[in-house]
Design a protein around this motif. Sequence first.
Motif, mmCIF file in Angstrom:
data_model
loop_
_atom_site.group_PDB
_atom_site.id
_atom_site.type_symbol
_atom_site.label_atom_id
_atom_site.label_comp_id
_atom_site.label_asym_id
_atom_site.label_seq_id
_atom_site.Cartn_x
_atom_site.Cartn_y
_atom_site.Cartn_z
ATOM 1 N N CYS A 1 -6.852 12.052 13.510
ATOM 2 C CA CYS A 1 -7.632 10.920 14.027
ATOM 3 C C CYS A 1 -7.519 10.827 15.547
ATOM 4 O O CYS A 1 -8.502 10.520 16.231
ATOM 5 C CB CYS A 1 -7.177 9.626 13.364
ATOM 6 N N SER A 2 -6.353 11.111 16.080
ATOM 7 C CA SER A 2 -6.135 11.086 17.522
ATOM 8 C C SER A 2 -6.952 12.169 18.213
ATOM 9 O O SER A 2 -7.546 11.936 19.275
ATOM 10 C CB SER A 2 -4.644 11.275 17.819
ATOM 11 N N ARG B 1 -10.500 11.001 18.321
ATOM 12 C CA ARG B 1 -10.672 9.937 19.315
ATOM 13 C C ARG B 1 -10.680 10.490 20.737
ATOM 14 O O ARG B 1 -11.438 10.017 21.593
ATOM 15 C CB ARG B 1 -9.549 8.902 19.195
ATOM 16 N N LYS C 1 -3.158 5.537 13.330
ATOM 17 C CA LYS C 1 -2.359 5.661 14.552
ATOM 18 C C LYS C 1 -0.896 5.492 14.172
ATOM 19 O O LYS C 1 -0.572 4.720 13.281
ATOM 20 C CB LYS C 1 -2.702 4.554 15.546
#
Length: 127
Positions: free
Chosen positions: A20-21, A24, A126
């Motif tokens: 996910c990071s 992003r 996160k």
Amino acid sequence: MLSDKGNTAVYLQYAHARICSIIRKSNMDVEELKVSGNISLAHPDERVLGLYLIRYAEIVEEACTNLLPSVLCEYLYNLSEMFTRFYTNCQVVGSPEEPSRLLLCEATAVVMRQCFQLLGITPVYKL
């Protein structure tokens, strides 16, 4: 139980949060890429990850047929390991292959979330 190394829930959650990071941090719209992009599996680690992702339906069927959620757990752990290998050896953000590799990251995250859902685990985005 709380170790972030080895076959633990924390390790699996960490792998998902890392994906996910990466998504992003990219300046690309993954939803748009899903419509207009494609995945190229040129690097051996991309191929290994991509081929393992397409086994997902087979694994779910096996786990359900035999009433063995451990099969799904093992798949999820192996998927996390393969993603880690891919991420270590294949630059995603800033590479010429970024669109393709972002789609591969997204596909991995989606499959991981589906595994988490089937196992009753709430994914973290996160850490």
